[in-house]
Design a protein around this motif. Structure first.
Motif, PDB file in Angstrom:
ATOM      1  N   LEU A  51     -14.035 -41.383  45.589  1.00  0.00           N
ATOM      2  CA  LEU A  51     -15.540 -41.342  44.754  1.00  0.00           C
ATOM      3  C   LEU A  51     -14.628 -40.441  43.433  1.00  0.00           C
ATOM      4  O   LEU A  51     -15.211 -39.238  44.229  1.00  0.00           O
ATOM      5  CB  LEU A  51     -16.493 -41.532  44.906  1.00  0.00           C
ATOM      6  N   CYS A  52     -14.250 -41.266  42.890  1.00  0.00           N
ATOM      7  CA  CYS A  52     -13.881 -40.404  41.899  1.00  0.00           C
ATOM      8  C   CYS A  52     -14.903 -39.888  40.397  1.00  0.00           C
ATOM      9  O   CYS A  52     -15.689 -40.992  39.929  1.00  0.00           O
ATOM     10  CB  CYS A  52     -12.744 -41.146  40.975  1.00  0.00           C
ATOM     11  N   VAL A  53     -15.507 -39.165  40.014  1.00  0.00           N
ATOM     12  CA  VAL A  53     -15.948 -38.787  38.767  1.00  0.00           C
ATOM     13  C   VAL A  53     -15.869 -38.172  37.719  1.00  0.00           C
ATOM     14  O   VAL A  53     -14.676 -37.320  38.019  1.00  0.00           O
ATOM     15  CB  VAL A  53     -17.654 -37.767  39.353  1.00  0.00           C
ATOM     16  N   HIS A  54     -15.791 -38.599  36.221  1.00  0.00           N
ATOM     17  CA  HIS A  54     -14.986 -37.795  35.488  1.00  0.00           C
ATOM     18  C   HIS A  54     -15.824 -37.258  34.897  1.00  0.00           C
ATOM     19  O   HIS A  54     -16.815 -36.757  35.123  1.00  0.00           O
ATOM     20  CB  HIS A  54     -14.176 -39.176  34.322  1.00  0.00           C
ATOM     21  N   GLY A  55     -15.110 -36.079  33.393  1.00  0.00           N
ATOM     22  CA  GLY A  55     -15.974 -35.688  32.912  1.00  0.00           C
ATOM     23  C   GLY A  55     -15.958 -35.432  31.476  1.00  0.00           C
ATOM     24  O   GLY A  55     -16.131 -36.324  30.921  1.00  0.00           O
ATOM     25  N   ASN A  56     -15.832 -34.550  31.071  1.00  0.00           N
ATOM     26  CA  ASN A  56     -16.287 -34.927  29.300  1.00  0.00           C
ATOM     27  C   ASN A  56     -15.488 -34.553  28.454  1.00  0.00           C
ATOM     28  O   ASN A  56     -14.702 -33.341  28.512  1.00  0.00           O
ATOM     29  CB  ASN A  56     -18.034 -34.352  28.825  1.00  0.00           C
ATOM     30  N   PRO A  57     -14.996 -35.380  27.480  1.00  0.00           N
ATOM     31  CA  PRO A  57     -15.551 -36.712  27.075  1.00  0.00           C
ATOM     32  C   PRO A  57     -14.384 -37.727  27.538  1.00  0.00           C
ATOM     33  O   PRO A  57     -14.569 -38.891  26.840  1.00  0.00           O
ATOM     34  CB  PRO A  57     -15.260 -36.573  25.560  1.00  0.00           C
ATOM     35  N   THR A  58     -13.995 -37.743  28.957  1.00  0.00           N
ATOM     36  CA  THR A  58     -12.970 -38.876  29.687  1.00  0.00           C
ATOM     37  C   THR A  58     -14.689 -39.865  29.704  1.00  0.00           C
ATOM     38  O   THR A  58     -15.609 -40.008  29.767  1.00  0.00           O
ATOM     39  CB  THR A  58     -11.905 -38.439  30.120  1.00  0.00           C
ATOM     40  N   ASP A 125     -12.985 -31.988  36.099  1.00  0.00           N
ATOM     41  CA  ASP A 125     -13.860 -31.238  34.188  1.00  0.00           C
ATOM     42  C   ASP A 125     -15.378 -31.075  34.734  1.00  0.00           C
ATOM     43  O   ASP A 125     -15.696 -30.511  35.975  1.00  0.00           O
ATOM     44  CB  ASP A 125     -13.664 -32.318  33.288  1.00  0.00           C
ATOM     45  N   TRP A 126     -15.748 -31.335  34.302  1.00  0.00           N
ATOM     46  CA  TRP A 126     -17.726 -31.419  34.997  1.00  0.00           C
ATOM     47  C   TRP A 126     -17.580 -31.922  36.079  1.00  0.00           C
ATOM     48  O   TRP A 126     -18.780 -32.283  36.451  1.00  0.00           O
ATOM     49  CB  TRP A 126     -18.921 -31.103  34.125  1.00  0.00           C
ATOM     50  N   GLY A 127     -17.040 -33.443  35.910  1.00  0.00           N
ATOM     51  CA  GLY A 127     -17.546 -34.034  37.061  1.00  0.00           C
ATOM     52  C   GLY A 127     -16.887 -33.537  38.470  1.00  0.00           C
ATOM     53  O   GLY A 127     -17.423 -33.910  39.292  1.00  0.00           O
ATOM     54  N   GLY A 128     -15.917 -32.390  38.553  1.00  0.00           N
ATOM     55  CA  GLY A 128     -16.233 -31.690  39.919  1.00  0.00           C
ATOM     56  C   GLY A 128     -17.797 -31.365  40.195  1.00  0.00           C
ATOM     57  O   GLY A 128     -17.332 -31.405  41.749  1.00  0.00           O
ATOM     58  N   SER A 129     -17.752 -30.595  39.530  1.00  0.00           N
ATOM     59  CA  SER A 129     -19.625 -30.560  39.635  1.00  0.00           C
ATOM     60  C   SER A 129     -20.326 -31.367  40.887  1.00  0.00           C
ATOM     61  O   SER A 129     -21.096 -31.062  41.174  1.00  0.00           O
ATOM     62  CB  SER A 129     -20.447 -29.272  38.927  1.00  0.00           C
ATOM     63  N   ILE A 130     -20.129 -31.960  40.069  1.00  0.00           N
ATOM     64  CA  ILE A 130     -21.323 -33.440  40.053  1.00  0.00           C
ATOM     65  C   ILE A 130     -20.812 -34.003  41.447  1.00  0.00           C
ATOM     66  O   ILE A 130     -21.507 -34.193  43.106  1.00  0.00           O
ATOM     67  CB  ILE A 130     -21.220 -34.433  39.102  1.00  0.00           C
ATOM     68  N   SER A 131     -18.913 -34.194  41.485  1.00  0.00           N
ATOM     69  CA  SER A 131     -18.751 -34.444  42.626  1.00  0.00           C
ATOM     70  C   SER A 131     -19.140 -33.677  43.815  1.00  0.00           C
ATOM     71  O   SER A 131     -19.303 -34.643  44.884  1.00  0.00           O
ATOM     72  CB  SER A 131     -17.174 -34.903  42.641  1.00  0.00           C
ATOM     73  N   LEU A 148      -9.922 -31.761  40.375  1.00  0.00           N
ATOM     74  CA  LEU A 148      -8.125 -31.567  39.441  1.00  0.00           C
ATOM     75  C   LEU A 148      -9.220 -30.587  38.495  1.00  0.00           C
ATOM     76  O   LEU A 148      -9.880 -30.783  37.530  1.00  0.00           O
ATOM     77  CB  LEU A 148      -8.283 -32.712  38.723  1.00  0.00           C
ATOM     78  N   ASN A 149      -8.974 -29.923  37.800  1.00  0.00           N
ATOM     79  CA  ASN A 149      -9.160 -28.842  36.987  1.00  0.00           C
ATOM     80  C   ASN A 149     -10.736 -28.681  36.490  1.00  0.00           C
ATOM     81  O   ASN A 149     -11.387 -29.480  35.453  1.00  0.00           O
ATOM     82  CB  ASN A 149      -8.368 -29.265  35.610  1.00  0.00           C
ATOM     83  N   THR A 150     -11.611 -28.146  37.316  1.00  0.00           N
ATOM     84  CA  THR A 150     -12.725 -28.187  37.021  1.00  0.00           C
ATOM     85  C   THR A 150     -13.465 -26.959  37.682  1.00  0.00           C
ATOM     86  O   THR A 150     -12.293 -25.642  37.636  1.00  0.00           O
ATOM     87  CB  THR A 150     -13.509 -29.238  38.205  1.00  0.00           C
ATOM     88  N   ALA A 151     -14.829 -26.793  37.781  1.00  0.00           N
ATOM     89  CA  ALA A 151     -15.122 -25.192  37.795  1.00  0.00           C
ATOM     90  C   ALA A 151     -16.364 -25.746  38.477  1.00  0.00           C
ATOM     91  O   ALA A 151     -17.100 -26.675  38.883  1.00  0.00           O
ATOM     92  CB  ALA A 151     -16.048 -24.281  36.612  1.00  0.00           C
ATOM     93  N   VAL A 152     -17.380 -25.129  39.500  1.00  0.00           N
ATOM     94  CA  VAL A 152     -18.458 -24.606  39.999  1.00  0.00           C
ATOM     95  C   VAL A 152     -19.237 -23.629  40.059  1.00  0.00           C
ATOM     96  O   VAL A 152     -19.987 -23.723  40.117  1.00  0.00           O
ATOM     97  CB  VAL A 152     -18.383 -25.785  41.439  1.00  0.00           C
ATOM     98  N   HIS A 153     -18.338 -22.569  39.250  1.00  0.00           N
ATOM     99  CA  HIS A 153     -19.761 -21.609  39.067  1.00  0.00           C
ATOM    100  C   HIS A 153     -19.283 -20.837  37.769  1.00  0.00           C
ATOM    101  O   HIS A 153     -17.744 -20.815  37.438  1.00  0.00           O
ATOM    102  CB  HIS A 153     -18.725 -20.411  39.811  1.00  0.00           C
ATOM    103  N   GLN A 154     -19.762 -20.402  37.209  1.00  0.00           N
ATOM    104  CA  GLN A 154     -19.647 -19.592  35.839  1.00  0.00           C
ATOM    105  C   GLN A 154     -20.744 -17.897  35.967  1.00  0.00           C
ATOM    106  O   GLN A 154     -21.438 -18.328  35.313  1.00  0.00           O
ATOM    107  CB  GLN A 154     -20.299 -20.090  34.365  1.00  0.00           C
ATOM    108  N   PRO A 155     -19.824 -17.336  35.514  1.00  0.00           N
ATOM    109  CA  PRO A 155     -19.819 -16.149  36.380  1.00  0.00           C
ATOM    110  C   PRO A 155     -21.245 -16.043  35.251  1.00  0.00           C
ATOM    111  O   PRO A 155     -20.707 -15.748  33.462  1.00  0.00           O
ATOM    112  CB  PRO A 155     -19.050 -15.028  36.339  1.00  0.00           C
ATOM    113  N   LEU A 156     -22.195 -15.213  34.901  1.00  0.00           N
ATOM    114  CA  LEU A 156     -23.116 -14.443  34.045  1.00  0.00           C
ATOM    115  C   LEU A 156     -22.367 -13.453  33.298  1.00  0.00           C
ATOM    116  O   LEU A 156     -23.141 -13.168  32.066  1.00  0.00           O
ATOM    117  CB  LEU A 156     -24.572 -14.449  34.453  1.00  0.00           C
ATOM    118  N   ASP A 157     -21.806 -12.585  33.687  1.00  0.00           N
ATOM    119  CA  ASP A 157     -20.983 -11.938  32.634  1.00  0.00           C
ATOM    120  C   ASP A 157     -19.857 -11.770  31.869  1.00  0.00           C
ATOM    121  O   ASP A 157     -18.909 -10.767  31.193  1.00  0.00           O
ATOM    122  CB  ASP A 157     -20.868 -10.100  33.387  1.00  0.00           C
TER     123      ASP A 157
END
Length: 897
Positions: A51-58, A125-131, A148-157
């Motif tokens: 199940l493949c989920v794209h990010g923005n703006p693809t 991309d942001w599809g990583g967090s959603i997936s 593939l090149n994504t993130a699931v955490h953005q440190p507040l600092d």
């Protein structure tokens, strides 16, 4: 917004790489989705669903290669690649979709599809967090995750990635993302190399007009960079849930991504410590466009999900191969640092450094003491077992002490050759993720500028002001002082051993050694302490290296083995990053330092004819080119050399014959091996001459403990055969032995491919065994030419051309489609300086005349001032680059190189 701009539609026909049969629409409570689905094209029951989920703006087009690969895999996978609502060709709902909405909506879609598992999620991309959100919420269906090149955490600092910040500014966001195509165009520009025009147009196709781009702006606005952001709780929930995912995971990463950099990779590895990693050093944000990720992922699925196995290992193969020494209560592995402990009271010379400014001799006692002090000093500043330390220090006493200190405490030494050049060196060091860099001043400047590691240690002089500006944690001298203080005084002078440093285990990681990069980006090769000990033992057994046989180390890899072998080693006055700087005079001076007129300097029991010289072929060229400068005394010293070893690249017999004139008493030997295993085979000049002309370069028989086989090439030049030792079979060279690498570092696909035959390593070289068990190397697998008459390997025809008058070197390359390639010969004339591109008629005729008796038809003969070679050895010809150049030349697109 007009109705046609809001409704979901099928993807238009004619988009490159997209089969219209995959395009379908599915309606859920939240809206109508467009997706790509290969279910209708599968000819067998799939193993599961990817199940493949794209990010923005693809949009789902990003996954087209995965959809195709899933259908053609031996064990097929159904691949479903979605267009998120408001994106791609899915419905424009008129609503803002926050992260929690998108995770819930994806669940609605999979319910509508009736997915029953096993399901592997893939996100970019942001599809990583959603997936990952879907994965956390569906543990009963989940079988694995791919990111593939994504993130699931953005440190507040920490600030958001610099590439995203402009588009996140409220007053700028709409102009950048909706009313113009700036955000889309910038994203597509992140491809390496540049995307073809039709592919760029395909990515733009769903976003024609501002009305179609509203969700692009909404996606940027949904980046939860602050604690108050409405999507922050959902992101935190997902990030925490990822730690509980007990399924196979794969991180396929483009290292040149300015958005999701390696800090996000490190975070994901922390949350998924069991994850397999493949890091593409030359790829960027659109990693699936830059590299063939799809086939790699399907191989990973087949290995780790479909069968539940690990990647193929490189343990010694079954049969009559010697079993590696095992660790345990009956431990017999002698670690590399053992010799320094045993020789700690020996005042004899361990190292001799020769420089223009003078000679420096370091005793075994001093080297052992310095190594122990540095080891304890490293521990004192927080470096310990398992920590990676990049060492960028010229060969000599400091480098030796640092390396053995790291090995002593179980730190993992990262060694990358400065001869790679700054860009490639930076890629290598960054890939290894060291916690510290120990280097000379210019290396520390690069390390701080390029952010190689948080801790810097200066080796050699560095101005106090510079050290402060760079944030240098300590110098080697300061480390030694810390180490001495930590050990405490002892009555007889040296440090007290009461505060024990635990020795590492034999199967702990010991080193990451980078390849030369001559056939692509340099690869990190991981060795355990057991593997390094096996390398030491193979060298010692093959060449009878011992305390009574000192050696001259004009080839850096062997210089590091000196203390482990117990032999005195001398570093000649040369620039090791430029091997041809070794002169006959400098080499003679190095030999004399071990064999002065009064007797050998190394030990009283030294063999007077036992000096061994290690030098690369490029270094030998430097020696021969300066032999006219050698004095009678120099020639007398060189005449006393007992053994010469030349490795690192193919060594022509003609070169050895010329060297024999300078070193008439020496046994001239050429080990064959690679960073992944050295040595593999060995041969002496007289044996090379006795072997005569053959299909390539004869590199001899396997050394003690090593095994060699080939994987036969098929008619398309693909190494498809199982390991075979039948004489005469042309194939990819396979090697095995106790001193084989453990694996490639963070290159899962490469490792799996190289070790797909259990117990063997595929070298990428091609050749064959003869009926006497000797190996003939005929080139690189990537350089094989496949004509309509069959497979052509480059080495033998190149040697025939090289023998022609006026030819310094040559390269045989293929132009055109594989299977009908045409042979092109590229010649570097004697003295260089070629001004034309096409060879003169006389030279072209002589080249054709040399190859036609071999049944080879030459389409063109080109000339260049110099052939492109690798930086480390200055001798491995880049035939891939030449083939691309020759193709353009013959098409009228390019002229001189």
């Amino acid at each position: 917004m007009n109705a046609p701009d809001t409704v979901a539609t099928l993807a238009p026909s004619g988009l490159p790489g997209l089969d219209p049969a995959w395009s379908r629409l599915v309606t859920t409570a939240s809206g109508t989705w467009h997706l790509l689905d290969n279910a209708s094209t599968l000819t067998a029951e799939p193993v599961g669903t990817l199940l493949c989920v794209h990010g923005n703006p693809t949009w789902s087009y990003l996954w087209r290669s995965f959809v195709a690969a899933g259908a053609r895999a031996p064990r097929p996978w159904r691949v479903v690649a979605v267009d998120q609502l408001g994106m791609g060709f899915s419905e424009r709902t008129g609503r803002v979709h926050l992260l929690a909405d998108r995770v819930r909506e994806l669940g609605e879609l999979t319910d509508a599809l009736g997915l029953t598992g096993p399901v592997v999620t893939a996100g970019h991309d942001w599809g990583g967090s959603i997936s990952l959100g879907w994965a956390v919420d569906h543990p009963d269906l989940l079988a694995g995750v791919v990111l593939l090149n994504t993130a699931v955490h953005q440190p507040l600092d920490e600030r958001a990635p610099a590439a995203l910040r402009p588009a996140m500014v409220p007053g700028v966001r709409r102009a950048a993302t909706v009313t113009t195509t700036a955000f889309l165009d910038t994203t597509l520009a992140l491809a390496h190399p540049r995307l073809p025009g039709p592919v760029r147009d395909a990515f733009r196709a769903p976003y024609r007009g501002a009305a179609r781009r509203e969700a692009v702006g909404d996606f940027v606005a949904d980046i939860p960079a602050t604690a108050e952001h409405p999507s922050r709780p959902e992101l935190d929930r997902i990030a925490a849930g990822v730690r509980e995912l007990d399924v196979p995971a794969l991180l396929a990463w483009g290292a040149r991504d300015p958005v999701f950099s390696d800090r996000f990779l490190r975070d994901l590895r922390d949350r998924l410590p069991h994850a397999d990693v493949h890091r593409y050093p030359a790829a960027g944000h659109l990693v699936a466009e830059d590299e063939d990720v799809a086939d790699g992922v399907l191989r990973w699925l087949d290995t780790r999900v479909a069968t539940g196995e690990d990647a193929p290992s490189e343990d010694a193969p079954s049969g009559d191969a010697p079993a590696p020494v095992r660790a345990g209560d009956d431990e017999t592995v002698r670690l590399l640092g053992a010799t320094l402990v045993e020789r700690a009271a020996d005042d004899g010379p361990a190292l001799v450094e020769l420089r223009a400014a003078g000679a420096r001799t370091v005793s075994w006692r001093a080297l052992a003491r310095r190594t122990e002090q540095v080891a304890r000093g490293l521990v004192a500043i927080g470096i310990g077992r398992g920590d990676r330390v990049a060492v960028l220090v010229p060969p000599g006493a400091d480098l030796t002490a640092v390396l053995y200190a790291c090995l002593r405490i179980g730190a993992v030494v990262v060694v990358a050759d400065a001869g790679l050049g700054l860009r490639a060196l930076s890629r290598a060091v960054t890939a290894a993720e060291p916690v510290a860099v120990i280097g000379v001043e210019r290396a520390l400047v690069a390390a701080r500028t390029l952010r190689w590691a948080p801790t810097l240690v200066a080796a050699g002089p560095v101005h106090r002001r510079v050290a402060r500006a760079l944030g240098v944690r300590a110098t080697l001298a300061e480390l030694a002082e810390l180490g001495a203080a930590a050990a405490g005084p002892r009555a007889d002078g040296p440090e007290d051993g009461d505060v024990d440093l635990p020795w590492p285990a034999p199967d702990d990681e010991a080193a990451v050694l980078f390849t030369s990069g001559s056939t692509g980006p340099a690869k990190g090769v991981v060795y355990t302490h057991r593997g390094l000990a096996g390398m030491r033992d193979a060298v010692a057994a093959t060449y009878a290296i011992s305390p009574s046989r000192p050696f001259v180390a004009a080839f850096a890899p062997f210089a590091l083995l000196g203390p482990a072998l117990g032999a005195t080693s001398v570093s000649p006055d040369m620039d090791v990053t430029a091997p041809r700087t070794l002169t006959a005079t400098a080499l003679a001076a190095a030999v004399r330092s071990l064999q002065p007129a009064g007797g050998p300097a190394s030990r009283p029991d030294a063999d007077p004819a036992g000096v061994v010289v290690f030098a690369s072929p490029a270094a030998l060229v430097g020696v021969l080119g300066t032999q006219h400068e050698a004095s009678d005394e120099d020639r007398a010293a060189l005449a006393r050399v007992g053994t010469l070893l030349s490795a690192g690249a193919p060594v022509p017999a003609e070169l050895l014959l010329a060297v024999r004139e300078l070193m008439p008493a020496a046994s001239l030997r050429t080990p064959y091996g690679m960073t992944e295993m050295l040595p593999v085979t060995d041969i002496e000049l007289t044996q090379i001459l006795a072997a005569g002309d053959g299909p390539g370069v004869c590199v001899g028989r396997p050394v003690a403990g090593a095994r060699v086989a080939v994987s036969a090439l098929d008619d398309e030049g693909v190494a498809s055969g199982s390991p075979d030792v039948t004489p005469g079979v042309l194939g990819e060279v396979l090697v095995a032995g106790p001193h084989l690498k453990a694996r490639y570092d963070r290159l899962w696909f490469t490792q799996a491919d190289s070790a797909r035959d259990a117990g063997w390593h595929r070298t990428g070289d091609v050749g064959r065994l003869d009926d006497q068990g000797r190996l003939w190397v005929e080139g690189r697998l990537a350089h094989v030419v496949v004509t309509d008459s069959g497979v052509v390997t480059p080495v033998a025809p190149e040697r025939a051309v090289d023998a022609l008058a006026g030819v310094a070197r040559s390269a045989v390359v293929g132009v055109g489609p594989r299977g009908t390639q045409q042979l092109v010969v590229v010649v570097e004339p004697d003295g260089g300086g070629a001004t034309a591109v096409l060879a003169e008629p006389d030279l072209a005729a002589r080249v054709r005349g040399a190859l036609e008796p071999r049944g080879l038809r030459v389409a063109a003969v080109l000339v260049v001032p110099s052939l492109p070679t690798d930086l480390r050895h200055n001798s491995k010809i880049d035939r891939t680059e030449l083939a691309a150049w020759a193709t353009d030349v013959l098409a009228g697109k390019r002229g001189r190189r």
